[in-house]
Design a protein around this motif. Sequence first.
Motif, PDB file in Angstrom:
ATOM      1  N   ASN A 346       7.113   4.287  10.886  1.00  0.00           N
ATOM      2  CA  ASN A 346       6.033   3.626  10.164  1.00  0.00           C
ATOM      3  C   ASN A 346       4.722   3.678  10.946  1.00  0.00           C
ATOM      4  O   ASN A 346       4.709   3.575  12.177  1.00  0.00           O
ATOM      5  CB  ASN A 346       6.400   2.159   9.891  1.00  0.00           C
ATOM      6  N   GLY A 347       3.627   3.820  10.212  1.00  0.00           N
ATOM      7  CA  GLY A 347       2.311   3.839  10.829  1.00  0.00           C
ATOM      8  C   GLY A 347       1.245   3.348   9.870  1.00  0.00           C
ATOM      9  O   GLY A 347       1.473   3.247   8.653  1.00  0.00           O
ATOM     10  N   LEU A 348       0.075   3.040  10.403  1.00  0.00           N
ATOM     11  CA  LEU A 348      -1.073   2.585   9.623  1.00  0.00           C
ATOM     12  C   LEU A 348      -2.294   3.419   9.980  1.00  0.00           C
ATOM     13  O   LEU A 348      -2.401   3.939  11.097  1.00  0.00           O
ATOM     14  CB  LEU A 348      -1.360   1.104   9.883  1.00  0.00           C
ATOM     15  N   VAL A 349      -3.220   3.532   9.035  1.00  0.00           N
ATOM     16  CA  VAL A 349      -4.492   4.208   9.293  1.00  0.00           C
ATOM     17  C   VAL A 349      -5.625   3.376   8.705  1.00  0.00           C
ATOM     18  O   VAL A 349      -5.432   2.632   7.734  1.00  0.00           O
ATOM     19  CB  VAL A 349      -4.538   5.633   8.684  1.00  0.00           C
ATOM     20  N   GLY A 374     -11.357   2.587   3.989  1.00  0.00           N
ATOM     21  CA  GLY A 374     -10.028   2.410   3.420  1.00  0.00           C
ATOM     22  C   GLY A 374      -8.979   2.134   4.470  1.00  0.00           C
ATOM     23  O   GLY A 374      -9.225   2.210   5.681  1.00  0.00           O
ATOM     24  N   ILE A 375      -7.796   1.813   3.978  1.00  0.00           N
ATOM     25  CA  ILE A 375      -6.640   1.539   4.813  1.00  0.00           C
ATOM     26  C   ILE A 375      -5.441   2.213   4.179  1.00  0.00           C
ATOM     27  O   ILE A 375      -5.366   2.354   2.951  1.00  0.00           O
ATOM     28  CB  ILE A 375      -6.416   0.013   4.961  1.00  0.00           C
ATOM     29  N   GLY A 376      -4.518   2.651   5.021  1.00  0.00           N
ATOM     30  CA  GLY A 376      -3.369   3.366   4.484  1.00  0.00           C
ATOM     31  C   GLY A 376      -2.102   3.109   5.275  1.00  0.00           C
ATOM     32  O   GLY A 376      -2.133   2.653   6.419  1.00  0.00           O
ATOM     33  N   TYR A 377      -0.978   3.405   4.638  1.00  0.00           N
ATOM     34  CA  TYR A 377       0.346   3.279   5.251  1.00  0.00           C
ATOM     35  C   TYR A 377       0.956   4.669   5.360  1.00  0.00           C
ATOM     36  O   TYR A 377       0.805   5.507   4.461  1.00  0.00           O
ATOM     37  CB  TYR A 377       1.246   2.375   4.402  1.00  0.00           C
ATOM     38  N   ARG A 378       1.618   4.928   6.488  1.00  0.00           N
ATOM     39  CA  ARG A 378       2.276   6.207   6.703  1.00  0.00           C
ATOM     40  C   ARG A 378       3.768   6.000   6.965  1.00  0.00           C
ATOM     41  O   ARG A 378       4.157   5.098   7.713  1.00  0.00           O
ATOM     42  CB  ARG A 378       1.661   6.938   7.897  1.00  0.00           C
ATOM     43  N   TRP A 379       4.583   6.842   6.331  1.00  0.00           N
ATOM     44  CA  TRP A 379       6.018   6.851   6.563  1.00  0.00           C
ATOM     45  C   TRP A 379       6.447   8.279   6.853  1.00  0.00           C
ATOM     46  O   TRP A 379       6.163   9.199   6.076  1.00  0.00           O
ATOM     47  CB  TRP A 379       6.768   6.318   5.348  1.00  0.00           C
ATOM     48  N   GLN A 380       7.105   8.468   7.986  1.00  0.00           N
ATOM     49  CA  GLN A 380       7.498   9.816   8.396  1.00  0.00           C
ATOM     50  C   GLN A 380       8.667  10.289   7.553  1.00  0.00           C
ATOM     51  O   GLN A 380       9.813   9.879   7.753  1.00  0.00           O
ATOM     52  CB  GLN A 380       7.863   9.829   9.880  1.00  0.00           C
TER      53      GLN A 380
END
Length: 408
Positions: A346-349, A374-380
């Motif tokens: 999991n990660g955020l940007v 903006g803001i975002g969520y990352r899932w590998q």
Amino acid sequence: MKALIIIGLLLAAHTPLWAQQPLARHGQEAGPSVSTPSAAPPSVAPVPFDTLALKPKRGLVARVLQYFAESDKPKPNKKIDFGIIGGPHYASDTGVGLGLVASALYSTDRSDSTLELSNASLYSDVTTKGFLMIGLRGNTFLPRKHYRLDYRLYVYTFPSYLWGFSYPESDNDDNKSKYSRTKFEVMARFLLPLNRYSYLGPIARYQYVHAYKLKDHAPALLGGRPLTVSDVSVGVSYTFDTRDFMLNASRGWFVQADLTANPTFLGNNDTYWSGELQVATYRRAWRGAILAGELHTRQSVGSVPWPMLSDVGSSNRMRGYYEGRYRDKNVVDAQVELRQHIWHRNGLVVWLGAAEVFPNYGSLRFRRILPNAGIGYRWQFKKGVNVRLDYGFSRNGTGFIFNINEAF
């Protein structure tokens, strides 16, 4: 009797096969088994009863959960590392949508360890307001000479909105007019290596746009411009790429410059020229954090058809703006993004950006700069391949984006 039968089966299952008595033939009795030195038993291991029992089938939910749990595990024996995933998104103008994306990583020559992995992404989308889209994009590294082929192909149709073809028209909310649009585009860039990091080669693009169901002020805004445009461009492309991994870089530079011409002898209605430049850089900020920045511009000269004007807003740049609201011959945009790994996969940007559209450099105005954040969520999803959910803020509203791979 049933108990005796079950006990007999259990004893038979745990008895070595070579020690079992042979079955009697029809009309004969079974004789005892005799072991002699000249007839040694074959080396057959005992077969426990529990290995013969059928394993229960896993349910669909369990299989899906296991698929995603193992999707980022390395698969060295697979020729193509392929995966597929879907997710929702929302924008006020397109409504609630469901996107489906598939990713593939592969090598065109597995014996060459210096050959970069090729990639391909298949994406599709459907929304509650009639947006339908399917596309394919990728980068292929060919063996031996390490030639590079970049390609993009997509088609979509949906009810859209039109504000005009300059900043004053586009920024006027009263100009918002409804129409429907169908678009098909295919692009190919064939690059030859100049050295380890540089490539040069031809680029070709074909676009077809058809507008229909014009309402409100749309006929007046178009002002007699053709509703159907077929456009062919050819040119030359240069790429400088030192990124460690193109889909999710943590360090390096990426520079790409395309110079294209759209002459009438290729079937175009008018002649015009375009130049597009992208410069991006990546570096580690602190543990688990990547700082990425991009500067992009597209400049055009000549009689540019209205669907081919430079515009603001996409899933990669100025996220949150309605794609195509702000249009003109030229555009300049920039963005800075901080990508922070949080936990496991999991990660955020967060990002900040800005852009401006203009007909010529004399028309640039500070007050016309369009802000973006903006803001975002990352899932590998796979090793180095992220599924991203981005929520972007614009001057005119917000947008929610579901996609695969980083924005730049």
